[in-house]
Design a protein around this motif. Structure first.
Motif, short mmCIF file in Angstrom:
data_model
loop_
_atom_site.label_atom_id
_atom_site.label_comp_id
_atom_site.label_asym_id
_atom_site.label_seq_id
_atom_site.Cartn_x
_atom_site.Cartn_y
_atom_site.Cartn_z
N LEU A 50 0.55 5.19 14.73
CA LEU A 50 0.92 3.82 14.38
C LEU A 50 1.62 3.75 13.02
O LEU A 50 2.57 3.00 12.84
CB LEU A 50 -0.32 2.93 14.41
CG LEU A 50 -1.03 2.86 15.77
CD1 LEU A 50 -2.27 2.00 15.67
CD2 LEU A 50 -0.11 2.38 16.85
N PHE A 51 1.12 4.54 12.05
CA PHE A 51 1.82 4.64 10.77
C PHE A 51 3.24 5.15 11.00
O PHE A 51 4.20 4.65 10.41
CB PHE A 51 1.09 5.60 9.82
CG PHE A 51 0.08 4.95 8.94
CD1 PHE A 51 0.45 4.06 7.95
CD2 PHE A 51 -1.27 5.25 9.08
CE1 PHE A 51 -0.49 3.47 7.12
CE2 PHE A 51 -2.22 4.67 8.27
CZ PHE A 51 -1.83 3.78 7.28
N HIS A 52 3.36 6.16 11.83
CA HIS A 52 4.66 6.75 12.15
C HIS A 52 5.61 5.67 12.68
O HIS A 52 6.75 5.57 12.23
CB HIS A 52 4.45 7.86 13.20
CG HIS A 52 5.70 8.37 13.82
ND1 HIS A 52 6.23 7.83 14.97
CD2 HIS A 52 6.51 9.39 13.47
CE1 HIS A 52 7.34 8.48 15.29
NE2 HIS A 52 7.52 9.44 14.40
N ASP A 53 5.14 4.86 13.62
CA ASP A 53 5.99 3.82 14.21
C ASP A 53 6.45 2.81 13.17
O ASP A 53 7.63 2.45 13.12
CB ASP A 53 5.24 3.10 15.33
CG ASP A 53 4.87 4.02 16.46
OD1 ASP A 53 5.40 5.15 16.52
OD2 ASP A 53 4.02 3.63 17.29
N ALA A 54 5.52 2.36 12.34
CA ALA A 54 5.87 1.37 11.31
C ALA A 54 6.83 1.96 10.29
O ALA A 54 7.82 1.32 9.91
CB ALA A 54 4.60 0.86 10.63
N ILE A 55 6.58 3.17 9.86
CA ILE A 55 7.42 3.79 8.83
C ILE A 55 8.82 4.09 9.36
O ILE A 55 9.82 3.84 8.67
CB ILE A 55 6.75 5.05 8.26
CG1 ILE A 55 5.55 4.64 7.41
CG2 ILE A 55 7.72 5.90 7.46
CD1 ILE A 55 4.66 5.78 6.99
N ILE A 56 8.91 4.60 10.59
CA ILE A 56 10.23 4.88 11.17
C ILE A 56 11.02 3.58 11.33
O ILE A 56 12.21 3.53 11.00
CB ILE A 56 10.09 5.61 12.53
CG1 ILE A 56 9.49 6.99 12.35
CG2 ILE A 56 11.43 5.69 13.26
CD1 ILE A 56 10.35 7.97 11.59
#
Length: 182
Positions: A50-56
């Motif tokens: 989820l962090f990955h999705d938000a950061i990307i």
């Protein structure tokens, strides 16, 4: 002029801080939920995904020089929810297949589980993406930016639930076995 938005620097800073805290609190609650719902070997993969999705998504916004406002922050939270749903579907299948394929290595089970839900994942993502594209093409203003954000999120969320979250389950399992043996 249909609409003019203006926010002073003090209120803008407050909105930014509260928005960031909302995302952090959401991710902490999701970590607790996934840890209780499944097993703690699944929780880190889900939250990192989820962090990955938000950061990307925010990174693409930054690269394109687009403005991040409250509506975009709401879209980021929506992306987190969408990606979490997709990740949980994958995790449910992994858990089911752990019982079906007892004695098989976890990487085999994860691979089999991803293959089992791949058509469902792709059909759901394509259907959602078609709706988001229609909003982007036919809407304007704030809705256009929201649809653009959601479009990025659907693509990134689908990718990450398959290629980020599931492999992290394998990694977490291997690390827990190594720490347990040490």
């Amino acid at each position: 002029i249909r609409r003019v938005d203006s926010v002073g620097p003090q209120i803008g800073e407050e909105l930014k801080t509260k928005g960031f805290l909302a995302v952090i609190y959401s991710l902490i609650m999701i970590l607790i939920y996934v840890g209780l719902r499944f097993d703690y070997k699944y929780a880190p993969g889900a939250v990192i995904c989820l962090f990955h999705d938000a950061i990307i998504t925010l990174g693409i916004f930054s690269l394109l020089g687009k403005e991040v406002n409250v509506q975009i922050l709401a879209a980021i939270l929506t992306i987190i929810g969408y990606s979490l749903n997709d990740t949980i579907v994958n995790f449910d299948r992994i858990r089911e297949n752990e019982h079906v394929f007892k004695g098989k290595p976890l990487d085999f089970i994860v691979n089999r589980s991803i293959n089992d839900v791949l058509s469902r994942t792709l059909l759901t993502s394509i259907t959602t993406l078609l709706a988001v594209i229609a909003l982007y093409v036919f809407a304007g203003g704030v809705i256009e930016d929201l649809a653009f954000t959601l479009g990025i999120g659907v693509v990134v969320g689908t990718y990450s639930s398959i290629y980020v979250a599931s492999p992290l389950v394998i990694l977490t399992d291997k690390l827990s076995k190594q720490w347990g043996a040490a």
